[in-house]
Design a protein around this motif. Structure first.
Motif, PDB file in Angstrom:
ATOM      1  N   SER A 126      -4.557   3.994 -10.804  1.00  0.00           N
ATOM      2  CA  SER A 126      -4.279   4.343  -9.477  1.00  0.00           C
ATOM      3  C   SER A 126      -4.252   3.146  -8.809  1.00  0.00           C
ATOM      4  N   LEU A 179      -1.640   8.179  -7.623  1.00  0.00           N
ATOM      5  CA  LEU A 179      -2.237   8.432  -8.354  1.00  0.00           C
ATOM      6  C   LEU A 179      -3.139   8.976  -8.463  1.00  0.00           C
ATOM      7  N   THR A 237       2.714  -3.008 -10.215  1.00  0.00           N
ATOM      8  CA  THR A 237       2.054  -2.227 -10.690  1.00  0.00           C
ATOM      9  C   THR A 237       1.171  -1.196  -9.556  1.00  0.00           C
ATOM     10  N   ASN A 297       1.617   2.530  -7.754  1.00  0.00           N
ATOM     11  CA  ASN A 297       0.916   3.498  -8.319  1.00  0.00           C
ATOM     12  C   ASN A 297       0.106   3.720  -6.556  1.00  0.00           C
TER      13      ASN A 297
END
Length: 490
Positions: free
Chosen positions: A235, A416, A409, A413
């Motif tokens: 995350s 998450l 990324t 994320n």
């Protein structure tokens, strides 16, 4: 040989015992040189030849510089500098150069490019090469035949022995601090057991081993998640915590090594320069580089930035000099373009900071209330720490593409779930380093002085002893798995 290995403890105590035997006092330098060569060659004996070659060439050229005419001095200097830079370039940057030619070519097994790609990286070569260069330049800056200012012996035999000691002295040999010849050579004299600064030895070793074995070695078991492809499943919050945790790890690892080196050298009667001064409370990038890896920053300033003109030749030239120094400083850390990008990243940051200070900062500071100025100081600390932490990503992910992918990324994320099994231990092991830095904040220093003034000396000593006792207990009971120091790769 690792500082946190049993072999090192045996070498240290055996050397210490022999070193201070009165009958061997005239052989103290020889004893330390022998121990240093054993220390360096312990894991890879063949690489000892390169170290000895560096010692001999730098000893010879510095000896010649000290006694030659001005024109000859320059010639010997250029020969010495060429040797140091060629050796460093060949072993450290041979693979980088070879990759430029092999990306689009198919090479045979016996080609020169294949040979360069397979060259070993001699441990500590960046450190002892810079020290060799320091020796040559410091001798050049000394007037010929001026005995009171020169630290070069008239006897070549004595000079080469001192040069061997200066370059190979095992506490600083592999990962610094980087020594300057004009500061170290005057210290070379007989040492006595009664002169040992035990307080410096104890404090440096305890804090150094605590930072390395308890903080850095435990954090590494979690920050490995930053590696590709593991970070892709993290995350955003987990990734940020891990990145900040890696900042703490790299500080604890390198500052820990430097403190162990300082404490070990002090046990033999030698003073090594401070290498870290609470860098993560820096309020500007320029302040950060005065606090982080001080011996390298000082070396780059004295032997590169100032000779290039420093800030004496106008604003544009200053910016160019900053970029040159930071990019080369980045490449000093490793044979990868990502290290050059890391250096350029800091170089651009320093330039933008100068522009901001020149045009905005002075007017802002003059108009702020005291409490608001304090809040701004804290914001600056957080911003500088964040900037530096993003830069460390290029150390953890030397593949530039992976570093960019990590940032990309993290931006995707956000939803998450947080992996608390990873974030909680990272936060716990980061707290001691955070507290360590906060204690040096000016306001905390002022408050602590007021509080300590109300304590009697006995109470203060008890608090200090309990803190060191706790660190010793943690070293024994909660050390992480042994691992090489991060800066060994440089």
């Amino acid at each position: 040989m690792l500082f946190n290995s049993f072999a090192f403890l045996v070498l240290f105590f055996l050397t210490f015992f022999i070193y201070y035997i009165p009958a061997f006092r005239q052989l103290q330098i020889v004893i330390l040189v022998i121990s240093s060569l054993v220390f360096y060659s312990w894991d890879s004996p063949p690489l000892l030849f390169l170290l000895l070659l560096s010692i001999f060439i730098n000893g010879l050229t510095s000896f010649k510089i000290a006694s030659a005419s001005r024109r000859a001095r320059i010639t010997w200097l250029l020969m010495g500098l060429s040797f140091n830079l060629l050796i460093l370039s060949f072993f450290k940057y041979g693979a980088l150069i070879a990759n430029l030619f092999t990306n689009n070519l198919v090479e045979s097994e016996d080609s020169i490019f294949t040979f360069l790609l397979r060259l070993p990286l001699p441990i500590g070569i960046s450190f002892y090469t810079f020290e060799g260069i320091s020796l040559l330049i410091d001798v050049l800056r000394t007037k010929p035949n001026q005995e009171e200012a020169s630290f070069v012996d008239a006897s070549f035999k004595k000079h080469i022995l001192k040069t061997s000691f200066f370059i190979a002295f095992f506490p600083h040999l592999i990962a610094g601090p980087i020594l300057k010849a004009n500061n170290f050579y005057p210290q070379i004299k007989p040492k006595y057991l009664k002169q040992i600064p035990w307080d410096v030895v104890f404090r440096s070793l305890v804090i150094g081993y605590f930072l390395k074995m308890v903080i850095a070695d435990n954090l590494k078991d979690y920050t490995f998640w930053i590696a590709f492809p593991y970070y892709q499943s993290l995350s955003t919050f987990t990734g940020i915590v891990l990145l900040f945790g890696y900042s703490i790890q790299i500080f604890a690892d390198f500052a820990g090594y430097s403190l162990i080196a300082i404490g070990t050298a002090a046990a033999f009667g030698y003073t090594l320069p401070q290498n870290f001064n609470f860098p993560y409370i820096s309020r500007s990038l320029s302040e950060f580089w005065k606090r982080w890896h001080i011996s390298l920053s000082s070396w780059l300033k004295d032997y590169l930035y100032i000779p290039l003109g420093g800030n004496r030749k106008g604003r544009l030239r200053t910016y160019v000099n900053l970029m040159i120094v930071m990019v080369l400083g980045g490449l000093w850390h490793g044979a990868s373009w990502s290290y050059a990008v890391w250096g350029a990243f800091h170089g651009v940051g320093l330039i933008l900071e100068r522009l901001f200070n020149e045009r905005v900062q002075t007017r802002l500071n003059n108009s702020l209330a005291i409490w608001l100025e304090f809040v701004c100081e804290l914001i600056k600390i957080v911003l500088i720490f964040s900037f530096v932490s993003i830069g460390w990503l290029l150390f953890k992910l030397p593949d530039f593409g992976q570093a960019l992918d990590f940032l990309n990324t993290m931006s995707h994320n956000l939803r998450l779930p947080t992996n608390q099994a990873v974030t909680n231990p990272v936060i716990i092991f980061s707290v001691p380093v955070i507290v360590y830095h906060l204690l040096d904040l000016p306001i905390i220093q002022t408050l602590s002085k007021e509080y300590c003034s109300k304590l009697n000396l006995t109470s203060w000593n008890i608090c200090r002893d309990l803190a060191f006792g706790g660190m010793v207990a943690m070293i024994i009971l909660n050390s992480g798995t042994s691992n090489e120091f991060i800066y060994f790769q440089f």
